[in-house]
Design a protein around this motif. Structure first.
Motif, PDB file in Angstrom:
ATOM      1  N   GLY A 123      -1.641   9.476   3.852  1.00 19.70           N
ATOM      2  CA  GLY A 123      -0.730  10.744   3.307  1.00 19.70           C
ATOM      3  C   GLY A 123      -1.690  11.832   2.323  1.00 19.70           C
ATOM      4  N   GLU A 124      -0.617  12.371   1.670  1.00 14.33           N
ATOM      5  CA  GLU A 124      -1.260  13.465   0.802  1.00 14.33           C
ATOM      6  C   GLU A 124      -0.968  13.155  -0.618  1.00 14.33           C
ATOM      7  OE1 GLU A 124      -3.435  15.839   1.769  1.00 14.33           O
ATOM      8  OE2 GLU A 124      -3.190  15.081   3.950  1.00 14.33           O
ATOM      9  N   TYR A 125      -1.684  13.327  -1.592  1.00 11.47           N
ATOM     10  CA  TYR A 125      -1.403  13.486  -3.089  1.00 11.47           C
ATOM     11  C   TYR A 125      -0.442  14.617  -3.304  1.00 11.47           C
ATOM     12  CZ  TYR A 125      -2.397  13.598  -7.939  1.00 11.47           C
ATOM     13  OH  TYR A 125      -2.311  13.678  -9.269  1.00 11.47           O
ATOM     14  N   LEU A 126       0.180  14.518  -4.523  1.00 15.22           N
ATOM     15  CA  LEU A 126       1.417  15.439  -4.595  1.00 15.22           C
ATOM     16  C   LEU A 126       0.657  16.856  -4.773  1.00 15.22           C
ATOM     17  CD1 LEU A 126       2.893  13.286  -7.705  1.00 15.22           C
ATOM     18  CD2 LEU A 126       3.554  13.463  -5.347  1.00 15.22           C
ATOM     19  N   THR A 127       1.487  17.873  -4.087  1.00 17.06           N
ATOM     20  CA  THR A 127       1.193  19.306  -4.363  1.00 17.06           C
ATOM     21  C   THR A 127       2.001  19.984  -5.311  1.00 17.06           C
ATOM     22  OG1 THR A 127       2.470  19.687  -2.455  1.00 17.06           O
ATOM     23  CG2 THR A 127       0.332  19.023  -1.981  1.00 17.06           C
ATOM     24  N   GLY A 128       2.964  19.493  -5.578  1.00 18.40           N
ATOM     25  CA  GLY A 128       3.988  19.951  -6.533  1.00 18.40           C
ATOM     26  C   GLY A 128       5.174  20.395  -5.778  1.00 18.40           C
ATOM     27  N   ALA A 129       5.300  20.038  -4.480  1.00 24.97           N
ATOM     28  CA  ALA A 129       6.508  20.441  -3.762  1.00 24.97           C
ATOM     29  C   ALA A 129       7.744  19.539  -4.083  1.00 24.97           C
ATOM     30  CB  ALA A 129       6.354  20.065  -2.231  1.00 24.97           C
ATOM     31  N   LYS A 130       9.026  19.910  -4.192  1.00 26.44           N
ATOM     32  CA  LYS A 130      10.173  19.371  -4.717  1.00 26.44           C
ATOM     33  C   LYS A 130      10.402  17.999  -4.319  1.00 26.44           C
ATOM     34  CE  LYS A 130      15.047  19.942  -5.884  1.00 26.44           C
ATOM     35  NZ  LYS A 130      16.223  20.474  -5.467  1.00 26.44           N
ATOM     36  N   ARG A 131      10.060  17.761  -3.008  1.00 26.16           N
ATOM     37  CA  ARG A 131      10.913  16.364  -2.579  1.00 26.16           C
ATOM     38  C   ARG A 131       9.573  15.477  -2.105  1.00 26.16           C
ATOM     39  NH1 ARG A 131      15.748  16.964  -2.479  1.00 26.16           N
ATOM     40  NH2 ARG A 131      16.761  18.963  -2.004  1.00 26.16           N
ATOM     41  N   GLU A 132       8.419  15.591  -2.849  1.00 29.67           N
ATOM     42  CA  GLU A 132       7.375  14.871  -2.315  1.00 29.67           C
ATOM     43  C   GLU A 132       7.777  13.396  -3.075  1.00 29.67           C
ATOM     44  OE1 GLU A 132       3.368  17.620  -1.959  1.00 29.67           O
ATOM     45  OE2 GLU A 132       4.262  17.249  -4.043  1.00 29.67           O
ATOM     46  N   ILE A 133       7.144  12.333  -2.590  1.00 27.97           N
ATOM     47  CA  ILE A 133       6.957  10.950  -3.357  1.00 27.97           C
ATOM     48  C   ILE A 133       5.968  10.291  -2.865  1.00 27.97           C
ATOM     49  CG2 ILE A 133       8.766   9.954  -1.637  1.00 27.97           C
ATOM     50  CD1 ILE A 133       9.781   8.455  -4.370  1.00 27.97           C
ATOM     51  N   LEU A 134       5.491   9.490  -3.662  1.00 26.06           N
ATOM     52  CA  LEU A 134       4.115   8.768  -3.190  1.00 26.06           C
ATOM     53  C   LEU A 134       4.867   7.158  -3.655  1.00 26.06           C
ATOM     54  CD1 LEU A 134       1.171  10.083  -4.941  1.00 26.06           C
ATOM     55  CD2 LEU A 134       1.852  10.271  -2.600  1.00 26.06           C
ATOM     56  N   LEU A 135       4.513   6.155  -2.819  1.00 19.66           N
ATOM     57  CA  LEU A 135       5.107   4.993  -2.828  1.00 19.66           C
ATOM     58  C   LEU A 135       3.633   4.012  -3.185  1.00 19.66           C
ATOM     59  CD1 LEU A 135       8.094   4.544  -0.321  1.00 19.66           C
ATOM     60  CD2 LEU A 135       8.072   5.067  -2.828  1.00 19.66           C
ATOM     61  N   GLY A 136       3.986   2.825  -3.729  1.00 13.94           N
ATOM     62  CA  GLY A 136       2.979   1.856  -3.825  1.00 13.94           C
ATOM     63  C   GLY A 136       2.934   0.961  -2.416  1.00 13.94           C
ATOM     64  N   LYS A 137       2.006   0.699  -1.997  1.00  9.83           N
ATOM     65  CA  LYS A 137       1.831   0.021  -0.787  1.00  9.83           C
ATOM     66  C   LYS A 137       3.076  -1.205  -0.386  1.00  9.83           C
ATOM     67  CE  LYS A 137      -1.560  -2.458   1.989  1.00  9.83           C
ATOM     68  NZ  LYS A 137      -2.874  -3.256   1.980  1.00  9.83           N
ATOM     69  N   LEU A 138       3.031  -2.063  -1.520  1.00 13.31           N
ATOM     70  CA  LEU A 138       3.941  -3.039  -1.329  1.00 13.31           C
ATOM     71  C   LEU A 138       5.329  -2.719  -1.274  1.00 13.31           C
ATOM     72  CD1 LEU A 138       1.974  -5.747  -3.538  1.00 13.31           C
ATOM     73  CD2 LEU A 138       1.966  -5.473  -1.043  1.00 13.31           C
ATOM     74  N   MET A 139       5.625  -1.405  -1.987  1.00 20.18           N
ATOM     75  CA  MET A 139       6.939  -1.184  -2.129  1.00 20.18           C
ATOM     76  C   MET A 139       7.388  -0.364  -0.651  1.00 20.18           C
ATOM     77  SD  MET A 139       8.942   1.804  -4.464  1.00 20.18           S
ATOM     78  CE  MET A 139       9.095   1.085  -5.796  1.00 20.18           C
ATOM     79  N   GLY A 140       6.301   0.306  -0.070  1.00 19.87           N
ATOM     80  CA  GLY A 140       6.354   0.852   1.159  1.00 19.87           C
ATOM     81  C   GLY A 140       6.806   0.108   2.157  1.00 19.87           C
ATOM     82  N   GLU A 141       6.189  -1.416   2.236  1.00 22.88           N
ATOM     83  CA  GLU A 141       6.209  -2.304   3.085  1.00 22.88           C
ATOM     84  C   GLU A 141       7.741  -2.868   2.977  1.00 22.88           C
ATOM     85  OE1 GLU A 141       1.730  -3.840   3.208  1.00 22.88           O
ATOM     86  OE2 GLU A 141       3.108  -4.950   2.335  1.00 22.88           O
ATOM     87  N   LEU A 142       8.278  -3.024   1.756  1.00 26.74           N
ATOM     88  CA  LEU A 142       9.509  -3.673   1.558  1.00 26.74           C
ATOM     89  C   LEU A 142      10.643  -2.721   1.886  1.00 26.74           C
ATOM     90  CD1 LEU A 142      10.869  -5.892  -0.387  1.00 26.74           C
ATOM     91  CD2 LEU A 142      10.956  -4.349  -2.046  1.00 26.74           C
ATOM     92  N   LEU A 143      10.306  -1.418   1.666  1.00 24.62           N
ATOM     93  CA  LEU A 143      11.359  -0.591   2.137  1.00 24.62           C
ATOM     94  C   LEU A 143      11.194  -0.056   3.715  1.00 24.62           C
ATOM     95  CD1 LEU A 143      11.256   2.059  -1.006  1.00 24.62           C
ATOM     96  CD2 LEU A 143      12.708   0.304  -0.568  1.00 24.62           C
ATOM     97  N   GLU A 144      10.133  -0.649   4.116  1.00 23.62           N
ATOM     98  CA  GLU A 144       9.798  -0.556   5.624  1.00 23.62           C
ATOM     99  C   GLU A 144       9.668   0.954   5.916  1.00 23.62           C
ATOM    100  OE1 GLU A 144      12.291  -3.078   8.118  1.00 23.62           O
ATOM    101  OE2 GLU A 144      12.852  -4.157   6.328  1.00 23.62           O
ATOM    102  N   VAL A 145       9.010   2.021   5.378  1.00 21.77           N
ATOM    103  CA  VAL A 145       8.902   3.288   5.678  1.00 21.77           C
ATOM    104  C   VAL A 145       7.538   3.577   5.926  1.00 21.77           C
ATOM    105  CG1 VAL A 145      10.878   3.832   4.109  1.00 21.77           C
ATOM    106  CG2 VAL A 145       8.625   3.778   3.082  1.00 21.77           C
ATOM    107  N   SER A 146       7.519   4.885   6.500  1.00 27.93           N
ATOM    108  CA  SER A 146       6.124   5.449   6.661  1.00 27.93           C
ATOM    109  C   SER A 146       6.191   6.813   6.205  1.00 27.93           C
ATOM    110  CB  SER A 146       5.781   5.339   8.271  1.00 27.93           C
ATOM    111  OG  SER A 146       7.006   5.890   9.044  1.00 27.93           O
ATOM    112  N   LEU A 147       5.049   7.542   6.588  1.00 26.44           N
ATOM    113  CA  LEU A 147       5.259   8.813   6.047  1.00 26.44           C
ATOM    114  C   LEU A 147       6.354   9.716   6.505  1.00 26.44           C
ATOM    115  CD1 LEU A 147       1.184   9.713   6.332  1.00 26.44           C
ATOM    116  CD2 LEU A 147       2.336   9.052   4.318  1.00 26.44           C
ATOM    117  N   GLY A 148       6.676  10.612   5.817  1.00 29.23           N
ATOM    118  CA  GLY A 148       7.764  11.577   6.586  1.00 29.23           C
ATOM    119  C   GLY A 148       9.184  10.886   6.180  1.00 29.23           C
TER     120      GLY A 148
END
Lengths: 406, 230
Positions: A136-161
Motif C-alpha cells: 500500500g501507500e505511506y500516509l499522505t495526510g488524507a483524513k481517513r488513512e490508516i496503516l496497520l501492522g502486518k500481524l494486526m492486519g492478519e488478525l483483522l482479516e483486512v486488505s487494502l481499502g
C-alpha cells in the motif's frame, strides 16, 4: 643493545615453537578484536532498532505519560517545544505524536491496540514507518488513512481499502468516540509486539477524534550526532525539562537496553579474560620449555657475572618481542577479518532480542582502539605471563646448571 | 709473588645423613699470581668442587676462600655475581658460548656486563681476537667455528674482563689431541706473556705436562702439591 639483540635472536633458536606461540597470541588478539567488533555491531543494531524504528533518540513527554499512556497527560505547549527543537542545530528531525489506546475493528474482527496520530512528513525524519510500509501507500495526510501492522492486519482479516473503525475515549470529555478509516497500507517493523498492536493515522485526524486540538502527547527527536542522545546534560534536552515536561534520551527511555549494553561489555571482558588466561598459560609453557633447553647456558651466563636481574630482563625482552611479532600479525589479520565482516556481515538468521529484531547479517564495527588498546593489553599480559619463567631462570644455580660438565 | 687464591680449611659435603658424601675435607692451599696450576685426581676426588668453590659458584659448608685478599665464601648472590664478573674468567668444557651471538659479541658480552663503553669494548674485542689467533673470524657464530676455535673464543672472553685468575674446567676434553695441544700452548703463552694466572681441573696429561704446579686431590684431601720443572 646486545641484550636486546640476544633476546631477539633467542626467539629464533626454535622457530617452530616461537611460531606456534606466536600463533596462539595472534589468534587470541584476532578473536578479541572480532568479538569486540561483533558486540559493537550488535549494540548498534539494538540501539538502531530502538531509536530508528519508532522511539527516536529522544522524546519529549509529559511526566508520567510513558508509564500507562494516560491520554490526559499531553503536552500543554507543543508549539514552544517544537520551535525550540526546530531552531537547535543538533536536532536532525522531530515529530509530534498523539498516542491513544483504543479498539480497532474491521468487519470481521476486533482487537485492542495503540493508535499513533503522526505528521506524515515529520515522521519521515524520525522513524522507519515509511520504509517499513511494505504494502500500500505511506500516509499522505488524507483524513481517513490508516496503516496497520502486518500481524494486526492478519488478525483483522483486512486488505487494502477495507474499513476500520477506531473506538476511543475523548480526552476532554471522556465520551466514547468512533471514526471510520480505510486501510491504505501495511507495515512490518519486525518485532511481533509492534506489528500486532500498532496502527498509524494522520495527526490531523487523531487530534479532533480525541478532542485534543493543538495538543500532542509526544515529540520524538533524532539528532545529527547520535552520541548527543547519551549526553544527560545536553542543553537541547535540559532546556525542555521544565515543569511537568520531561525530555529524555534513549538511555533513560530504555534503561533495560543500557543494561544489556553494559552486560555486552562484561561479556567482551569475560571472553577477553578467558583468552588471556589460555594465552598466558601457553606463553608460560613455551618460555619454560625455552628456559629448560638453555639451563646450561643460563648457568654459564650467571657464572661469568650476569646478574639475576639481567636474566629476568632477557627473558622479559624475549616475551616482549614475541608479543610484538604476534600483535603485528594479529592487528593485520584482525583488521582484515573485521573489515570483511564489517562489509559483508555475519549471517545471524532472524531473532528478536529485547523487542529489537536482528535480521539477516550482523555487521561488525571496526574501531581504531581495537588495533591500539588490545595489542597493548596483549603485549603487557604476555610480558606479565613471562615474569614467572623469568624469575625461575634468574634463580638457576650455576654450580647445579653446570653439574654435568664441571 | 702475590697470592691470588687462598683456601682455608674448606669443607664441602653433599647429601644428608647416611647418604652424605664429603667432597672436600679441610682443604687449605694457595695459588700465586702467574701460576699455571692443574688440580688433578680421579673422578670423585673433589677437583670440580674445589674449582667451583674457588670460582664462587658454590658455597663451602665451612672454611674460607680468599681471592686477591677478599673472602668470597660469605658473599651474597649479587656480590658474588659482580665479583665473578670482575675478577674471575671461566672456561668450561664445551658449549660455553652463547650460540646466537657471534664470536665478537660473545667476547663483548662480559664487558657489557661490566659497563665498559662501546668504543673500548670494540677495541678490546679485536685485541682479544688477535691474541687468540682468530682475526677475521669475529662475525662467525659458534656453530660456524671448530671446537678448537670455540675454545679460543672462550679464552678470549675469559680474558676480556681482565680477571685476576682464569679457571678452566677440562678445556681440552672435547678437542682432538692436536687442537688441544695448540689451545694449551696458546694459554701457556698468554700465561707467560701476560702473567695471567690459570687454574685447571683436569685428567689431561697434556695439561699436566705443561703445568707449573700439580695439586693432587683424592677423596677430598690434597695428597700431593708438587712444583714441576718445565
Amino acid at each position: 643493545m646486545l641484550s636486546l639483540k640476544l633476546a631477539w635472536r633467542n626467539l629464533f633458536r626454535n622457530t617452530r615453537r616461537t611460531l606456534l606461540t606466536c600463533m596462539l597470541i595472534t589468534s587470541s588478539l584476532v578473536v578479541i578484536i572480532l568479538v569486540d567488533g561483533i558486540m559493537l555491531g550488535m549494540i548498534d543494531v539494538m540501539v538502531g532498532g530502538i531509536t530508528k524504528t519508532l522511539e527516536g533518540e529522544a522524546q519529549v513527554n509529559q511526566k508520567g505519560f510513558r508509564e500507562n499512556f494516560e491520554p490526559e497527560l499531553f503536552l500543554n505547549d507543543p508549539d514552544a517545544i517544537t520551535a525550540a527543537l526546530a531552531s537547535d542545530e543538533r536536532v536532525a528531525g522531530h515529530a509530534p505524536r498523539v498516542i491513544i489506546g483504543g479498539m480497532i475493528a474491521s468487519p470481521y474482527n476486533t482487537t485492542g491496540g495503540l493508535v499513533y496520530g503522526v505528521d506524515a512528513l515529520s515522521e519521515l525524519r524520525v522513524s522507519r514507518l515509511e520504509e517499513a510500509t511494505y504494502e500500500g501507500e505511506y500516509l499522505t495526510g488524507a483524513k481517513r488513512e490508516i496503516l496497520l501492522g502486518k500481524l494486526m492486519g492478519e488478525l483483522l482479516e483486512v486488505s487494502l481499502g477495507d474499513r476500520i473503525i477506531i473506538t476511543a475515549a475523548k480526552v476532554d470529555t471522556g465520551e466514547i468516540t468512533q471514526e471510520l478509516f480505510r486501510v491504505t497500507g501495511f507495515f512490518e517493523f519486525g518485532p511481533e509486539e509492534m506489528d500486532q498492536s500498532l496502527a498509524f493515522i494522520n495527526l490531523s485526524a487523531a487530534q479532533p477524534l480525541l478532542g485534543m486540538d493543538g495538543h500532542v502527547h509526544q515529540i520524538a527527536v533524532q539528532f545529527v550526532d547520535p552520541e548527543d542522545a547519551k549526553n544527560k546534560t545536553l542543553p537541547t534536552l535540559t532546556r525542555l525539562n521544565q515543569g511537568n515536561v520531561e525530555a529524555l534520551g534513549w538511555l533513560d527511555l530504555q534503561p533495560s537496553i543500557g543494561g544489556i549494553i553494559e552486560m555486552s561489555s562484561y561479556a567482551s571482558a569475560i571472553v577477553g579474560a578467558v583468552l588471556f588466561i589460555l594465552t598466558s598459560l601457553g606463553v608460560i609453557n613455551s618460555m619454560f620449555m625455552s628456559i629448560y633447553e638453555r639451563i646450561y647456558e643460563f648457568g654459564v651466563a650467571k657464572a661469568i657475572g650476569t646478574t639475576p636481574r639481567q636474566i629476568i630482563a632477557l627473558v622479559l625482552f624475549e616475551a616482549f618481542f614475541l608479543a610484538l611479532m604476534a600483535c603485528a600479525i594479529g592487528v593485520l589479520l584482525g583488521y582484515l577479518a573485521s573489515s570483511y565482516f564489517e562489509s559483508n556481515g555475519i549471517p545471524m538468521g532472524r531473532m528478536e532480542m529485547s523487542g529489537v529484531l536482528l535480521d539477516g547479517n550482523l555487521h561488525t564495527e571496526v574501531r581504531a582502539y581495537q588495533f591500539v588498546a588490545f595489542p597493548i593489553y596483549v603485549t603487557l599480559l604476555t610480558v606479565a605471563a613471562a615474569i614467572y619463567p623469568a624469575v625461575f631462570a634468574s634463580r638457576i644455580v650455576p654450580s647445579q646448571a653446570l653439574q654435568r660438565v664441571l | 709473588m702475590k697470592t691470588v687464591i687462598e683456601t682455608k680449611n674448606l669443607v664441602r659435603k653433599f647429601g644428608e645423613a647416611q647418604t652424605q658424601v664429603t667432597a672436600l675435607s679441610n682443604v687449605s692451599t694457595h695459588i700465586e699470581e702467574g701460576e699455571f696450576t692443574a688440580i688433578i685426581g680421579p673422578s670423585g676426588s673433589g677437583k670440580t668442587t674445589l674449582l667451583q668453590l674457588i670460582g664462587g659458584l658454590d658455597e663451602p659448608d665451612s672454611g674460607d676462600v680468599f681471592l686477591s685478599g677478599t673472602n668470597i665464601a660469605n658473599m651474597s648472590g649479587k656480590q658474588l655475581s659482580d665479583f665473578r664478573r670482575d675478577h674471575i674468567g671461566f672456561i668450561f668444557q664445551s658449549y660455553n658460548l652463547i650460540p646466537v651471538l657471534s664470536a665478537e659479541e660473545n667476547i663483548e658480552y662480559i664487558m657489557l656486563l661490566q659497563g665498559v663503553d662501546e668504543k673500548d669494548r670494540k677495541t678490546r674485542v679485536q685485541e682479544m681476537l688477535a691474541l687468540v689467533g682468530l682475526e677475521g673470524l669475529g662475525d662467525r657464530r659458534p656453530s660456524q667455528l671448530s671446537g678448537g676455535q670455540q675454545q679460543r673464543v672462550a679464552v678470549a672472553r675469559a680474558m676480556a674482563s681482565k680477571p685476576d685468575i682464569i679457571l678452566a674446567d677440562e678445556p681440552t676434553a672435547n678437542l682432538d689431541s692436536t687442537t688441544g695441544i695448540a689451545l694449551l700452548d696458546m694459554m701457556r703463552e698468554l700465561n707467560a706473556q701476560m702473567n695471567m694466572t690459570f687454574v685447571f681441573s683436569t685428567h689431561d696429561q697434556k695439561i699436566m705436562d705443561r703445568a707449573d704446579r700439580l695439586i693432587h686431590l683424592e677423596d677430598g684431601v690434597i695428597q700431593l702439591d708438587e712444583i714441576c720443572s718445565s
